[in-house]
Design a protein around this motif. Structure first.
Motif: not given
Length: 787
Positions: A363, A381-383, A385-386, A402, A424-425, A446
């Protein structure tokens, strides 16, 4: 009467009227195109609407392009990118014969130009951007302007007004808009030819910036924005740079390999075009047509990302009532997040997140990519944000963070595509996943640990931890007070090699703490005040992490005033006990010689010491840009530290404010009772600070003499019955600024030397010398980052 439906279909379908009942003002002098997010003078539907409106109304067209200091997350990074793009627009407009002027808001240039121009226009045309603050500003102008205000979709192949609802799943949006998409991709864009000569209104309500010859870093430095987020030199703003990147992506074979390589964050497998699409410097319509004309899995997948996922987010924001809030995620996601709100989580401060200090190596690497390069590979980016809900108090704070971290650092932040990815996160455009997990519930997890298994972390870190500069200069900061530390840590966070030299035994300058056995004395600046919005998020973090303690309208270090500057210096290479006595510039480097004769070399020199000392050190070689150091006047202060063997009288309790007491005698003008400050020892210790005039008159007296006079006087003034157990005096020769300079910092680009400190008076919202010092140090870093 000019109506949207009277224009050609390919334009009419893109128009949203924000003042439907109002017809074009026949008395208006011109058609006003308010340029914002389609920063180009080609294949621009809003410009074409304006040109046709001018033709139909018999009025010339004028493009007003402005950049405010007040937009959310305004920084050197966004400002520089926009100004570079505007320079290309200025050149394009000159070639096409279209009147254009750029208004940069900064001190002395803060006129309400848009409102004044709208009062003279027959119609205002702008771009549709269905997220705050631009949608609010558009509606606000429509409420005030005497003429119609139209916005035009310049971003999407499938115009947002035609979608008719906010889709919540990509497959449904893909299917519902397939026919429109196929049809629009087959159409060439018909460019509108101007029929009037280039026109700029007389008596403009602002002084236009001539971008072709402008010194962009110098202009940005004048603006009251966040100077701690530097430009990204490998991603220059403008249509020329944007199309060059697109052509390289196409012809290098990377577009053909996109479907197979797009998820590998360790290679250059994606187009990195999102910043150019966000600001409209590149036409997404043109890119989509070119991509659609190519065969293969790569172009097909690229089009799916560009025209389905990206345009899904744009249409969602256009049709949803609150697309940028927690109400923008589905009810099932809000419910599951609320159900798990009490799950255990480690809440981290904003600063730890922003500076990539979470301790999670993957991260932290992703966040460094944002800070240094202004971008984040979509797969990581998805990881990224999660993970934020796991470190936030609740879903609302997670979304706030975020948005903040993405919009502050990412060049493509602040548009609907950003909100689509961020939401989406938290479950948007997705379905529930079972079994539920901690904090996220049934929102798709994620974990960074899982992602780490399919990523070469060392390769990724090598990629993102490099500076954005091909050859970042080394920087030497002289002085480890607040200003020097603010400058150094900002540069270090951007990947620069920085060394800090400090003549004292510790860091902090006047924020140091003197220890005498069991007694602690904050004998310089025991209380601080903060008022500038740019420091607020830091102050809240420092409170959260235990470095600062709040005392109603003031702050102090928790445990000791030195706690805070020690935190600021924690990640920096600081050398204490080093006094620079001579400076030489040889070739392209500075040589700072210390008291031991050792030379410290660097490409850039920053003097973060009192202005008189900086001026003396530079001597006759002072660059003209730093000449105003000679104008700075600073006041001295004698601080006397006293411990009594008896407590203060009870009557003093009501007079003490944050432990502070003001007395009429100049020798003990300000007194601070140390036990009133959080975490201090309980011994009856006091710090008495003499007035500037008295201190100046006694400047060269020995400390013992000052102490012998002040300590018994303090005892008498406070009416303390006991005796003096301990007393000592310390002279601060440069305690506070009496006459400063109206600049955030001083900088000579020609000689790569600057000065910063509390002498910088260009911060009207700063509530103290300490806050000015911090802001000046960050501004100094901004000048260096600006190149």
């Amino acid at each position: 009467m000019l109506r949207p439906e009277s224009l050609p279909d390919h334009l009419a379908e893109r128009i949203t009227s924000h003042s439907a009942a109002r017809s074009a003002a026949t008395h208006g002098e011109f058609v006003l195109y308010w340029m914002r997010t389609a920063v180009r003078a080609h294949e621009n539907p809003a410009l074409d609407v304006a040109l046709l409106a001018g033709e139909r109304l018999g009025r010339p067209v004028f493009i007003y392009h402005a950049l405010s200091e007040r937009y959310p997350y305004a920084s050197d990074r966004h400002h520089t990118f926009i100004l570079e793009g505007a320079r290309d627009v200025e050149a394009e407009c000159a070639v096409r014969g279209i009147g254009y002027a750029f208004h940069l808001e900064r001190p002395g240039h803060r006129q309400p130009a848009l409102r004044l121009l709208a009062e003279r226009a027959c119609i205002v045309i702008t771009e549709t951007m269905p997220v705050p603050p631009l949608d609010w500003l558009t509606d606000g102008l429509a409420d005030q302007a005497p003429c119609p205000v139209w916005s035009v979709d310049t971003a999407c192949v499938v115009p947002m007004p035609l979608v008719e609802k906010a889709h919540t799943r990509a497959f449904a949006f893909r299917d519902d808009t397939a026919a429109i998409r196929r049809d629009r991709l087959q159409r060439a864009w018909p460019e509108v030819t101007p029929v009037h000569p280039a026109f700029v209104p007389s008596a403009l309500p602002f002084a236009p910036v001539q971008l072709a010859s402008a010194d962009i870093p110098a202009l940005v430095a004048q603006c009251e924005i966040d100077h701690g987020v530097g430009p990204v030199p490998h991603t220059r703003g403008g249509s020329r740079a944007g199309y060059a990147r697109w052509e390289a992506f196409k012809h290098s074979g990377r577009l053909a390999r996109y479907a197979a390589k797009r998820n590998d964050a360790t290679i250059d497998g994606v187009s990195r075009m999102s910043a150019y699409f966000h600001y409209g410097m590149v036409s997404a319509l043109r890119v989509a047509r070119e991509c659609a004309a190519m065969a293969g899995d790569g172009p097909e997948k690229y089009l799916d990302e560009l025209l389905v996922w990206r345009e899904l987010a744009y249409a969602f924001c256009y049709w949803h009532a609150a697309p940028t809030t927690i109400e923008g995620i589905p009810a099932w996601a809000r419910d599951t997040l609320a159900t798990h709100e009490r799950d255990h989580r480690d809440v981290l401060s904003w600063e730890r997140l922003a500076r990539a200090r979470t301790g999670d190596d993957l991260w932290d690497a992703t966040q460094q990519s944002l800070v240094r390069h202004g971008e984040l590979h979509n797969n990581v980016r998805m990881t990224w944000g999660k993970a934020l809900p796991l470190w936030s108090e609740n879903a609302e704070q997670a979304l706030e963070r975020l948005v903040d971290l993405n919009h502050r650092y990412a060049l493509d932040g602040r548009d609907p595509a950003s909100y689509g990815g961020l939401l989406w996160c938290l479950g948007q455009f997705d379905r529930p996943f079972t079994p539920p997990v901690r904090v996220l519930g049934t929102v798709r997890p994620r974990p960074t640990g899982e992602h780490r298994k399919r990523l070469d972390l060392n390769a990724y870190r090598r990629r993102v931890q490099r500076p954005a500069w091909s050859s970042a200069p080394s920087v030497l900061v002289v002085g480890a007070g607040v200003s020097g530390l603010a400058c150094a840590r900002t540069l270090a966070d951007h990947g620069f090699t920085v060394t800090v030299l400090e003549k004292g035994r510790g860091v902090g300058g006047r924020l140091s703490t003197r220890r005498e056995g069991d007694w602690h004395f904050d004998h310089g600046a025991p209380l601080m005040h903060f008022g500038d919005a740019r420091t607020r998020r830091f102050v809240e973090s420092w409170e959260h992490d235990g470095y600062l303690a709040a005392l109603q309208d003031a702050h102090t270090g928790r445990g000791a005033m030195s706690t805070w500057p020690k935190h600021l210096a924690a990640d920096l290479p600081v050398q204490t006990g080093v006094q620079v006595q001579r400076l030489l510039r040889e070739g392209s480097q500075w040589h700072a010689h210390d008291q031991r004769g050792q030379a410290h070399l660097a490409d850039v020199l920053v003097l973060a010491i009192p202005a008189p000392q900086a001026a003396a050190l530079l001597g006759t070689d002072t660059p003209v840009d730093l000449a105003t150091l000679q104008q700075v006047r600073m006041a001295p202060c004698w601080s006397t530290m006293v411990v009594f063997d008896a407590p203060r009288p009870v009557r003093l309790t009501e007079q003490l404010r944050h432990g502070e007491l003001r007395l009429s005698d100049a020798r003990v003008a300000r007194c601070i009772w140390q036990p009133a400050l959080p975490g201090r020892p309980t011994a009856d210790a006091w710090v008495a600070q003499s007035s500037a005039d008295w201190s100046r008159a006694q400047l060269e007296r020995p400390p013992e003499e000052v102490c012998a006079e002040v300590a018994p006087l303090l005892r008498a003034q406070l009416e303390i019955a006991g005796t003096v157990l301990h007393a000592a005096s310390h002279r601060w020769r440069y305690a506070r600024t009496e006459q400063g300079v109206d600049s955030p910092c001083l900088w000579s680009a020609a000689q790569s030397v600057g000065a910063c400190g509390d002498f910088a008076m260009a911060f009207p919202q700063a509530a103290s010398d300490v806050e000015r010092a911090w802001l000046s140090g960050v501004a100094m870093a901004g000048r260096i980052l600006g190149g």
